[in-house]
Design an enzyme around this catalytic site. Structure first.
Site, PDB file in Angstrom:
ATOM      1  N   GLU A 193      -5.080  -8.158  -0.982  1.00 45.54           N
ATOM      2  CA  GLU A 193      -5.965  -8.168   0.179  1.00 45.54           C
ATOM      3  C   GLU A 193      -7.384  -7.913  -0.306  1.00 45.54           C
ATOM      4  O   GLU A 193      -7.609  -7.056  -1.165  1.00 45.54           O
ATOM      5  CB  GLU A 193      -5.591  -7.077   1.185  1.00 45.54           C
ATOM      6  CG  GLU A 193      -4.219  -7.214   1.809  1.00 45.54           C
ATOM      7  CD  GLU A 193      -3.904  -6.051   2.750  1.00 45.54           C
ATOM      8  OE1 GLU A 193      -4.852  -5.323   3.141  1.00 45.54           O
ATOM      9  OE2 GLU A 193      -2.719  -5.865   3.075  1.00 45.54           O
ATOM     10  N   GLU A 198       0.812  -1.224   0.000  1.00 39.51           N
ATOM     11  CA  GLU A 198       0.000   0.000   0.000  1.00 39.51           C
ATOM     12  C   GLU A 198       0.845   1.275   0.000  1.00 39.51           C
ATOM     13  O   GLU A 198       0.817   2.069   0.943  1.00 39.51           O
ATOM     14  CB  GLU A 198      -0.954  -0.014   1.194  1.00 39.51           C
ATOM     15  CG  GLU A 198      -1.987  -1.118   1.055  1.00 39.51           C
ATOM     16  CD  GLU A 198      -2.916  -1.256   2.249  1.00 39.51           C
ATOM     17  OE1 GLU A 198      -2.660  -0.617   3.282  1.00 39.51           O
ATOM     18  OE2 GLU A 198      -3.905  -2.005   2.141  1.00 39.51           O
TER      19      GLU A 198
END
Length: 756
Positions: free
Chosen positions: A302, A179
């Site tokens: 994810e 991220e």
């Protein structure tokens, strides 16, 4: 989901992808596409090696965030559940030292990490290694210069990690950074920083020896956002290396995923008609077109819902299952690997058998690895506040399966099934027996629907009443706890108002408060808590909460905020709904409460009932249409002033077709005209005839203005007076031609429902 980084995820409105079949038409799958296909469906070992504690002297190992030490048996259990790949997030912050510009990662930490990677390889799992929370702990402050400490540290960390794992087999892949995010700069400048980091990791891995020269390298988009694919596509294509995989994350649309009042997977979220299901498909298509169609394998590193571990019922359980089922189908459809985020709330890592903490979620996830599951098209809960006169229908979404039956029930006796319509009908007698046998409120039964394939579906039957609120206590800084006797009802969503304006977090752009973040219903304890996070952004003065329940009821609570004090005189004031224009002690409060709780009438706005306003003829049709259960409408009213585009076309048409209402002339219905008292009697009289019930009447001679009743409404007025539905005025008159206020109509409707 993930500690500390959750707020970042929420702010991003990320999106999703997953699966294993759709490759670019007519082309041979690339190496990265074949690799992604082999990865199948994956699972994240979250909040273990990525957990940390920066407090001096505190433990900073894999147990830092509350999970136990990882065992070989856990890894084997992941494989046994059907997963083919595992992502093992690794945070290096607090595990390195720095001196003279040299970053040295704790070798014991790397050795322990490698041990778990080896266990995963031993279990025949594909493994994704990544540097995790470092992305926001220290790397987010990088200024973009290659001589800066952050860039140098990032390079040195990858040099050590790549060297440690260089001899791992090809089933181990390296993800450059989790991220990626940056505090400063334009979008273009942030993307340039990410490109530099991806290239730095790429060059280090490729030149580190062992098997790293051809190892699969996974690169993220900026913020792992599916809408930012183009720059990463350009970078990967420029490298001309088929051993590169793209990755994004997907937690769905925030207002659904974190539960800001959007509780249904097929519920419309805004004016554009978008739903969480449609949004997921759009996201998958976007990723597929950006990468898969261009020969680049893609991993959804994810996925899940943001409210999964926020509370037992933050997300509506059945609607959450639909999300997991569909998202995995999209993965198959678009050729993507999805990896479920599990921070310890999924598989019970403290259990000897490593079962799922939420068995129904685990069953759906495991079934979705293999194929599609079936479920009810609507809510997984049926609510009953009385006996039912008719069988209850449950439409199914079969998704290619066939319905096999309901465990423990006999078809033809307790239920029937219409295969053509894919609809289960629960017999009224069966439901009524459960209802009558239930002492108090709550679950009547949990029915297990079984299908030819996939997970079972559970449909819960509940007996409910009207929730009762008691005096509240608390402060803004500590939260306000309101005692509630829920009577089997469950909170769907809450809106807060200061006067006519919304108040609280996100109120400037959104209708509802965030479940668990700002309010928490506790059904076992019988409380509703408004948390400090709500009061931090709440206006001063009187606050009204509009509380909607899944069974269709609406209730309201009023209190006053004065700095840190939260009070309401003698206690919390509870109104029929959170209508600010209902006077305390008014004669009509019980009636308004009754019609609102029964979904017979609603307010003119969320906070206004307008008790003194007249009611239109069209609104009266809507009231009767509501009582009838809003049946399907076929046909036309034949009145020229009923527009097909009007809000009332269905209720007016239905009432006219069934001779419950008629126009004031042959051509005009006059839908917006205030309804008179005798017309109310006439509408209700006709509705009673429609139902086949008694319509005996009494004489009107006792009223001084009986002669003013229209000739064709004398019988209806006599019936209404005889049943106590319409009562005379204090001066002994009926005032048949006078208009009826909304408060008066509420009282008439309550008396009608109780008497007829």
């Amino acid at each position: 989901m993930k500690r500390r980084i959750l707020s970042t995820i929420l702010a991003l409105t990320l999106a999703l992808s997953q699966g294993i079949t759709a490759l670019a038409t007519g082309s041979e799958p690339s190496a990265s596409q074949k690799y992604v296909e082999a990865m199948g469906h994956g699972w994240n070992l979250g909040n273990s090696f990525d957990g940390f504690n920066s407090d001096e002297g505190a433990v900073s190992d894999e147990t830092s965030w509350g999970n136990p030490v990882v065992t070989r048996e856990l890894i084997q259990a992941v494989k046994a559940k059907g997963f083919d790949s595992i992502r093992i997030p690794l945070t290096l912050s607090t595990r390195y030292t720095e001196a003279d510009g040299k970053c040295t990662v704790d070798p014991e930490w790397l050795t322990r990490y490698k041990e778990v990677v080896d266990w995963a390889v031993e279990a025949d799992l594909y493994v994704m290694v990544n540097i995790h929370h470092d992305s926001w702990i220290w790397l987010s402050g990088w200024d973009g210069k290659e001589e800066s400490a952050e860039y140098v540290r990032f390079q040195q960390m990858w040099e050590q990690l790549a060297d440690c794992l260089k001899d791992e087999p090809a089933q181990v892949c390296f993800e450059t950074i989790n991220e990626p995010q940056f505090n400063d700069g334009t979008e273009e400048e942030k993307q340039e920083k990410l490109d530099k980091l991806n290239l730095a990791a790429y060059k280090i891995i490729r030149g580190s020896g062992g098997k790293n020269g051809e190892r699969m390298i996974v690169m993220p988009t900026l913020n792992t956002n599916h809408e930012k694919c183009a720059p990463l596509l350009k970078l990967i294509q420029g490298l001309d290396d088929e051993n590169i995989i793209a990755t994004v994350h997907y937690y769905g649309e925030w207002v659904y995923s974190a539960n800001l009042g959007i509780t249904g997977y097929d519920e419309v979220m805004g004016d554009d008609g978008n739903t969480p299901r449609k949004a997921a498909k759009n996201a998958m298509e976007m990723v597929y077109k950006a990468f898969t169609e261009n020969g680049i394998g893609t991993v959804i590193g994810e996925y899940g819902v943001l409210g999964y571990d926020a509370g037992e019922e933050c997300n509506q359980p059945g609607e959450e299952l639909k999300c997991y089922e569909y998202i995995n189908q999209l993965g198959r459809e678009y050729g993507l690997c999805l990896m479920f985020w599990d921070n310890g709330s999924g598989i019970d890592r403290r259990s000897n058998t490593y079962q799922w903490k939420k068995p129904v979620v685990g069953a759906m996830l495991e079934a979705s690895i293999k194929g599609r599951s079936s479920y009810a098209a609507e809510l997984d809960t049926l609510y009953f506040n009385d006996r039912t006169d008719a069988d209850v229908t449950i439409p199914l979404m079969l998704n290619g399966n066939t319905f096999k039956g309901i465990e423990g029930l006999t078809e033809g006796t307790e239920y029937s099934y219409d295969a053509k319509a894919s609809t289960v009908m629960l017999k009224a007698d069966y439901i009524n027996k459960l209802f009558e046998a239930k002492d108090g409120y709550g679950e009547l039964a949990v029915l297990t629907f079984q299908f030819s394939s996939g997970a079972d579906w559970r449909e819960t039957l509940v007996k409910y009443g009207t929730p009762a609120f008691s005096d509240a206590s608390g402060t803004a800084s500590e939260g306000l706890t309101i005692p509630v006797s829920y009577q089997g009802a469950k909170v769907r969503r809450i809106t807060a108002y200061a006067g006519e304006e919304r108040t609280g977090p996100q109120s400037s752009w959104w209708r509802y408060l965030q479940h668990t973040e700002t309010f928490v219903p506790d059904y076992a304890e019988g409380t509703l808590t408004m948390k400090p996070s709500f009061f931090n952004e709440c206006a001063e003065g009187e606050i009204s909460l509009v509380i909607e329940f899944y069974d269709g009821q609406t209730a309201g609570v009023k209190f006053t905020k004065d700095g840190d004090k939260v009070f309401a005189g003698n206690g919390t004031t509870v109104s029929p709904a959170a209508f600010t224009d209902l006077k305390d002690g008014a004669w009509y409060l019980d009636a308004v409460s009754y019609v609102v709780s029964k979904n017979i009438m609603n307010g003119v706005t969320a906070v206004s009932f307008a008790p003194g306003d007249p009611l239109s003829r069209a609104q009266m049709c809507q009231i009767i249409y509501n009582m009838a259960g809003k049946p399907d409408v076929s046909g036309e009213s034949n009145y020229s002033d009923i527009s097909d585009a009007s809000w009332y076309v269905q209720p007016v048409t239905w009432c006219c077709i069934n001779k419950i209402a008629e126009g004031r002339s042959d051509k005009a219905f006059e839908p917006n005209a205030p309804i008179t008292r005798e017309e109310v009697a006439d509408f209700l009289y006709r509705y009673t005839v429609y139902q086949g019930k008694d319509v005996s009447a009494q004489e009107l001679d006792a009223f001084t203005d009986a002669g003013d009743v229209s000739e064709d409404m004398i019988e209806a007025m006599g019936w209404a007076v005889g049943h106590g539905i319409i009562q005379g005025k204090p001066d002994g008159t009926l005032v048949p031609g006078g208009t009826a206020t909304r408060a008066e109509i509420s009282a008439m409707m309550m008396r009608f429902c109780e008497a007829v």
